[in-house]
Design an enzyme around this catalytic site. Structure first.
Site, PDB file in Angstrom:
ATOM      1  N   SER A  30       1.877  -9.758  -0.687  1.00  0.00           N
ATOM      2  CA  SER A  30       1.848  -8.097  -0.830  1.00  0.00           C
ATOM      3  C   SER A  30       1.538  -7.411   0.438  1.00  0.00           C
ATOM      4  O   SER A  30       1.700  -6.716   1.009  1.00  0.00           O
ATOM      5  CB  SER A  30      -0.036  -8.095  -1.301  1.00  0.00           C
ATOM      6  OG  SER A  30      -1.058  -9.024  -0.510  1.00  0.00           O
TER       7      SER A  30
ATOM      8  N   LYS B 154       0.836  -1.242  -0.151  1.00  0.00           N
ATOM      9  CA  LYS B 154       0.669   0.397   0.132  1.00  0.00           C
ATOM     10  C   LYS B 154       0.918   1.250  -0.427  1.00  0.00           C
ATOM     11  O   LYS B 154       0.096   2.352  -0.269  1.00  0.00           O
ATOM     12  CB  LYS B 154      -0.917   0.467   1.790  1.00  0.00           C
ATOM     13  CG  LYS B 154      -1.734  -1.322   0.619  1.00  0.00           C
ATOM     14  CD  LYS B 154      -3.303  -1.018   0.227  1.00  0.00           C
ATOM     15  CE  LYS B 154      -4.257  -1.999   0.156  1.00  0.00           C
ATOM     16  NZ  LYS B 154      -4.966  -1.796  -1.113  1.00  0.00           N
TER      17      LYS B 154
ATOM     18  N   GLU C 224     -10.081   5.785   3.033  1.00  0.00           N
ATOM     19  CA  GLU C 224     -10.363   3.743   3.572  1.00  0.00           C
ATOM     20  C   GLU C 224      -9.980   3.315   3.943  1.00  0.00           C
ATOM     21  O   GLU C 224      -8.654   2.679   2.700  1.00  0.00           O
ATOM     22  CB  GLU C 224     -11.962   3.837   1.945  1.00  0.00           C
ATOM     23  CG  GLU C 224     -11.104   2.883   1.930  1.00  0.00           C
ATOM     24  CD  GLU C 224      -9.538   3.234   0.060  1.00  0.00           C
ATOM     25  OE1 GLU C 224      -9.703   4.475   0.291  1.00  0.00           O
ATOM     26  OE2 GLU C 224      -8.896   2.753  -0.153  1.00  0.00           O
TER      27      GLU C 224
END
Lengths: 401, 262
Positions: A381, A92, A114
């Site tokens: 990830s 991210k 969000e």
């Protein structure tokens, strides 16, 4: 038969994408598109972003040969792309550094976002702290409960966390609430959307900022093996780590691209979040794509053990890659993901995020069927620290943070 | 024949919004003609959506109540037919793109027309995406209503030039819901629209009192009120009709008389 899209529509991937948002936000996304088009070609912006990615986030992330896993499965060679080793513990940060840097260039002083599992919220709060920007995060009440540690981290980093109790109290409701908040305050505020979804230009911007993953995989694997992988596997909620891992291989037709959706308790149950397997074409959260919905277009309440994959839609570029058959999308159940979570922990000493464990599960099934000279890359990830308490509870242990 | 233009022939128009099926479709069926009797010039019928991203908490909750009570697009079409038997008031549907798209845009629009509906408002379909829906609406004779917002600025001319029926001027930033003050210069928005086309302009979002409505109606052709009415439906449930009609009567009076008389 679907009607044709409007001729004036922008940001299309086949029939998917577009900008289905209230008029109030149109000048905001237009301003963002203009700024992005300017800065993506700006060497000073790119140099600053690269510097941040390398020195602050710790890129390039490692491409690790998982020898014990390869041996145990007895098939294709398995490499792990270690996005879990990035600062804040997930992919991210790649997108957040890009978007917040862009927001700063646009003169914005406040960012909102969000979050589902909390990884994107933590990454946004981190970069906001680094740049001295005001930060507010919207998170479903159910996810706040599931991911208490990440909530604390966001607050520690100086962000305000707003619980979202509307709807199912998960990621989709957090997205809706952040969009609502953006319509009320646009002048000084940028919405750091966390996945390759939403209205144009977000799917393109997020994909570009995440595509560093596939760029590195390609270089690293050419360096180690002198060739491209046979398959790249990544988990898909909205799909940002997957599109990042796929992007530079899309033109390499021999590389299989496999996205792993969260099947939850199974795609034949209502407790699932597998959009490609169970959804159909629709328009929601600013985009045309596939969505889990009922016969009247009401968005379905979805479920997955993974808060980060617990989303009823998928990014428009994935929908397109599915339509043209360039990428495959498979559904992985909670049970298989938890097995894979434990398997990777024990076999390689790497605790993956439960999201990433969906991709590990797919590779565990696929690798034994492939020859030993084949190569699979799994995008890890994120790291699994945030999930340990929930997985322990899933296994019947009474563990609370 | 599309009746939207008629709504603006009776002085300043008052346009109430209700969520169909809140608290039940039986109430909606009686409430809408009663609002028309009480002076509503055009009525917006909301088709509930699970995730209404342009709505504040009041209308979000009405959507949940209506869906939980079993309202569906098909049942709402049936209700519209029954309302039409009792009232000729101009009516438009307000819902979200997915409700229409998922039903099949062509099928939705044809059904709406055959139920006697006059227009369609989709708050998540901006100018750039509108042709996908507006082309079908034009072909079938349903007005596709365009919205402009306080942030629209240079976009107003383009939107207004191709607008149909009336222009919905969004008076405030943010989502629907009652506001104590309206700070946007809605008069300027209206005049920018009229530079392009002589089309009625109705202002909505945040308006809840006769005083606000009277003030807005000085420059606007109509005033739209949603959340204040939906609040009455929430509070009084199946007994809401007299409370809503009293409110509609007071609002119509206020927009007609102007700010000095309210």
């Amino acid at each position: 038969m679907a009607m044709e899209n409007s001729p004036g529509s922008k940001g299309r991937f086949g029939i998917h994408g577009g900008q289905y948002i209230p008029e109030t936000l149109m000048n905001a996304v237009n301003e963002l598109e203009e700024a992005y088009n300017k800065y993506k070609e700006d060497p000073a912006f790119q140099a600053e972003l690269t510097e941040l990615l390398n020195e602050y986030a710790g890129r390039p992330s490692r491409l690790y040969y998982a020898g014990r896993m390869t041996e145990a499965l007895g098939g294709a060679k398995i490499y792990l792309k270690r996005e879990d080793l990035n600062h804040t513990g997930a992919h991210k940060i790649n997108n957040c550094l890009g978007q917040v840097l862009l927001a700063k260039r646009m003169g914005k002083t406040r960012v909102i976002a969000e979050t589902g599992a909390g990884q994107h919220g933590v990454a946004t709060a981190t970069v906001a702290a680094l740049f001295g920007m005001e930060c507010e995060i919207y998170m479903g009440v159910k996810d706040i409960e599931r991911q208490a540690l990440n909530v604390y981290k966001m607050r520690l980093l100086g962000a305000k966390v707003h619980p979202v109790s509307s709807g199912t109290g998960t990621l989709k409701d957090a997205v809706s609430e952040t969009m609502r908040e953006w319509t009320s305050r646009i002048d000084d505020t940028h919405y750091v959307l966390g996945s390759c979804m939403g209205p144009h230009p977000f799917p393109t911007i997020v994909r570009d900022f995440q595509s560093v993953i596939s760029k590195e995989i390609k270089e690293q694997l050419l360096d180690k093996e002198g060739r491209l992988p046979d398959a790249v596997i990544a988990c898909v909620g909205g799909g940002s780590n997957a599109i990042g891992a796929f992007y530079h291989f899309i033109q390499d037709k021999d590389v299989r691209l496999i996205g792993c959706e969260a099947a939850g308790r199974g795609i034949d149950t209502f407790e699932t979040a597998a959009t490609i397997s169970t959804g159909r074409e629709g328009i929601f959260h600013g985009m045309k794509s596939y969505f889990c919905q009922d016969e009247y277009g009401q968005i379905a309440p979805v479920y997955s053990i993974s808060a980060g994959l617990d989303y009823p839609g998928i990014g428009p570029e994935h929908a397109y890659l599915h339509d043209i058959g360039r990428a495959e999308y498979v559904a992985v159940t909670d049970d298989k993901a938890v097995d894979a979570f434990e398997y990777l922990s024990r076999t390689e000493g790497i605790i993956p995020a439960v999201e990433s464990a969906h991709a590990v599960a797919c590779a565990m099934k696929l690798a034994p069927k492939m020859d030993r000279d084949r190569i699979i890359v799994i995008n890890i990830s994120g790291r699994g620290d945030k999930d340990c308490a929930a997985i322990a509870r899933f296994r019947g242990e009474d563990l609370h943070e | 024949m599309n009746k939207i233009a008629d709504a603006f022939k009776n002085g300043k128009a008052f346009i109430p919004f209700v969520t169909c099926g809140d608290p039940s479709l039986e109430v909606t069926e009686r409430l809408v003609p009663a609002m028309a009797e009480a002076g509503a010039d055009l009525i917006e019928l909301g088709i509930p959506f699970s995730d209404p991203t342009a709505e504040g908490p009041v209308i979000q909750e009405a959507n949940i109540r209506a869906l939980s009570a079993g309202a569906t697009t098909d049942k709402i079409f049936d209700t519209a037919v029954k309302i039409r038997r009792k009232s000729s008031v101009p009516m438009v549907f307000m819902t979200y793109a997915n409700v229409v798209y998922s039903y099949g845009t062509e099928r939705f629009v044809k059904n709406a027309v055959s139920c006697g509906m006059d227009g369609l408002i989709l708050p998540d379909v901006p100018f750039e995406e509108k042709e996908e829906f507006a082309a079908v609406c034009r072909r079938c004779g349903l007005g596709f209503i365009s919205l402009i917002a306080p942030t629209s600025e240079d976009r107003i001319a383009r939107i207004a030039a191709s607008a149909d029926g009336f222009v919905y001027c969004v008076s405030s930033l943010g989502v629907t819901g009652v506001r104590s003050r309206i700070t946007t210069d809605t008069g300027k928005m209206v005049s920018l629209v009229k530079e392009q086309q002589d089309i009625p302009c109705a202002v909505g979002f945040g308006i809840s009192t006769p005083e606000q409505a009277a003030q807005i109606a000085v420059t606007a052709d109509g005033v739209i009120v949603g959340s204040a009415i939906v609040k009455l439906c929430a509070r009084y449930g199946k007994e809401c009709i007299p409370y809503v009609t009293d409110f509609v009567r007071a609002m119509k009076q206020a927009v007609t008389a102007g700010p000095d008389h309210s």
